[in-house]
Design an enzyme around this catalytic site. Sequence first.
Site, PDB file in Angstrom:
ATOM      1  N   GLN A   6      53.569  99.826  19.894  1.00 43.32           N
ATOM      2  CA  GLN A   6      54.221 100.187  18.381  1.00 43.32           C
ATOM      3  C   GLN A   6      55.224 101.407  18.512  1.00 43.32           C
ATOM      4  O   GLN A   6      54.647 102.404  19.235  1.00 43.32           O
ATOM      5  CB  GLN A   6      53.511 100.285  17.312  1.00 43.32           C
ATOM      6  CG  GLN A   6      52.596  98.878  17.192  1.00 43.32           C
ATOM      7  CD  GLN A   6      51.390  98.609  17.971  1.00 43.32           C
ATOM      8  OE1 GLN A   6      51.287  99.656  19.053  1.00 43.32           O
ATOM      9  NE2 GLN A   6      50.286  97.917  17.759  1.00 43.32           N
ATOM     10  N   GLN A  15      59.630  97.190  18.456  1.00 45.23           N
ATOM     11  CA  GLN A  15      58.518  96.900  17.782  1.00 45.23           C
ATOM     12  C   GLN A  15      57.772  97.717  16.645  1.00 45.23           C
ATOM     13  O   GLN A  15      57.713  99.193  17.017  1.00 45.23           O
ATOM     14  CB  GLN A  15      57.051  96.668  18.674  1.00 45.23           C
ATOM     15  CG  GLN A  15      55.744  96.164  17.936  1.00 45.23           C
ATOM     16  CD  GLN A  15      54.790  95.727  19.047  1.00 45.23           C
ATOM     17  OE1 GLN A  15      54.943  95.769  20.101  1.00 45.23           O
ATOM     18  NE2 GLN A  15      53.680  95.594  18.550  1.00 45.23           N
ATOM     19  N   ASP A  16      57.813  97.396  15.439  1.00 45.20           N
ATOM     20  CA  ASP A  16      57.359  98.243  14.179  1.00 45.20           C
ATOM     21  C   ASP A  16      58.587  99.122  13.915  1.00 45.20           C
ATOM     22  O   ASP A  16      58.079 100.753  13.770  1.00 45.20           O
ATOM     23  CB  ASP A  16      56.108  98.695  14.489  1.00 45.20           C
ATOM     24  CG  ASP A  16      54.882  97.813  14.441  1.00 45.20           C
ATOM     25  OD1 ASP A  16      55.261  96.680  14.282  1.00 45.20           O
ATOM     26  OD2 ASP A  16      53.717  98.083  14.462  1.00 45.20           O
ATOM     27  N   ASP A  59      57.806  92.599  13.684  1.00 42.85           N
ATOM     28  CA  ASP A  59      57.350  93.148  12.300  1.00 42.85           C
ATOM     29  C   ASP A  59      58.076  94.596  12.308  1.00 42.85           C
ATOM     30  O   ASP A  59      57.727  95.382  11.872  1.00 42.85           O
ATOM     31  CB  ASP A  59      55.703  93.379  12.589  1.00 42.85           C
ATOM     32  CG  ASP A  59      54.848  92.661  12.626  1.00 42.85           C
ATOM     33  OD1 ASP A  59      55.159  91.279  12.493  1.00 42.85           O
ATOM     34  OD2 ASP A  59      53.617  92.638  13.326  1.00 42.85           O
ATOM     35  N   ARG A 108      55.041  87.892   8.402  1.00 39.89           N
ATOM     36  CA  ARG A 108      53.825  87.704   8.753  1.00 39.89           C
ATOM     37  C   ARG A 108      52.734  87.980   7.696  1.00 39.89           C
ATOM     38  O   ARG A 108      53.142  89.339   7.136  1.00 39.89           O
ATOM     39  CB  ARG A 108      53.594  88.116   9.997  1.00 39.89           C
ATOM     40  CG  ARG A 108      54.481  87.474  11.235  1.00 39.89           C
ATOM     41  CD  ARG A 108      53.481  87.525  12.493  1.00 39.89           C
ATOM     42  NE  ARG A 108      53.410  88.871  12.811  1.00 39.89           N
ATOM     43  CZ  ARG A 108      52.232  89.569  14.029  1.00 39.89           C
ATOM     44  NH1 ARG A 108      51.795  88.333  14.333  1.00 39.89           N
ATOM     45  NH2 ARG A 108      52.300  90.651  14.113  1.00 39.89           N
TER      46      ARG A 108
END
Length: 362
Positions: A178, A200-201, A222, A278
């Site tokens: 992340q 990511q993130d 995400d 999600r």
Amino acid sequence: MVPKLLLLFLLFESSVSLSHPNVSNGVVVTEKAYLNWVKQMGSFKHSLFQKAVNKFKPCLTIKVNKVSRLGYFVSVQKAIDSLPVFTHCRVVISISAGIYREKVEIPASMAYITLEGAGADNTIIEWDDTADRMGQSGRPLGTFASATFAVDALYFIAKNITFKNKAPSPPSGALGKQAVALRVSADTAAFFGCKIIGAQDTLYDHKGRHYFKDCFIEGSVDFIFGNGLSLYKDCHLHAITSSYGALTAQKRQSLLEETGFSFVNCKVTGSGALYLGRAWGTFSRVVFAYTYMDKIITPRGWYDWGDKNREMTVFYGQYKCWGAGADFGGRVSWSRELTAEEVEPFISPSFIDANEWLPNLQ
């Protein structure tokens, strides 16, 4: 077909009906029942947020420039550190063009700060921390502390700046990768014409009421996540995954939490196969309205985080979206194609109480 997430509400309605002499026994699934449920799920009285009173007239303007003789400070963090511990009026920090390689954090005591760049393509704040990188304590930083830029102060405004995490996009299934570009952990923050770049993130929309206007947000898995109450208007959301990814992971965990993400008149493009969201939280809440969706959006649209029970409590909807990825026909049964009445609370500036702290949006 009425989605599964109605079940809890309908059971409640049933128990009320059984105790009322003028209502027949049994659960009767009707559109009226659904609208009542939407009214409850989409109620935005915001009783848990404090009254917001913003200040816009600057009392101080300071400059940041890579060339010290042209500006007051050569780094953004040094400019912030020069301010009093507590700020009570708006301070404008003007940042000249350049790449500022630094981690920046605005502490909670420093309210009313505005950062103005020379254009998002010209003024860039970047770093490359990941959650598994060791911090000064000798322990991994974690997702929270991986952020290149972190906002903990009320009434923050950013204009025309790029916030970037340069960590490379991780391979599928990699752990600890992340890499947050921007973390917003304060109430009443607004971003105009900014770019938020990562993998990511990317954007940790952690908590509080937030507004994003004309922003470009890029990531893979995400890449907009957290438990904020946030309105994204006219934003470009761009995926860079080569496999499966997810645009949002909203973490609303209780029916009482007044949080959720709303995307209005946005554009979703990129690569890979992308879920719209999600269900990180049991009561995750995300709405897309008037949004273009490229073919990268998987037909099912949404993922329950591997927990079937969340299908009964999440609130996922879209309204008048278009493009190859917007077809509602293949969506999961527990999402909803909203009506004009149902979508109204989500697309108005009142979704984030903008009349209190961003009155010019009205």
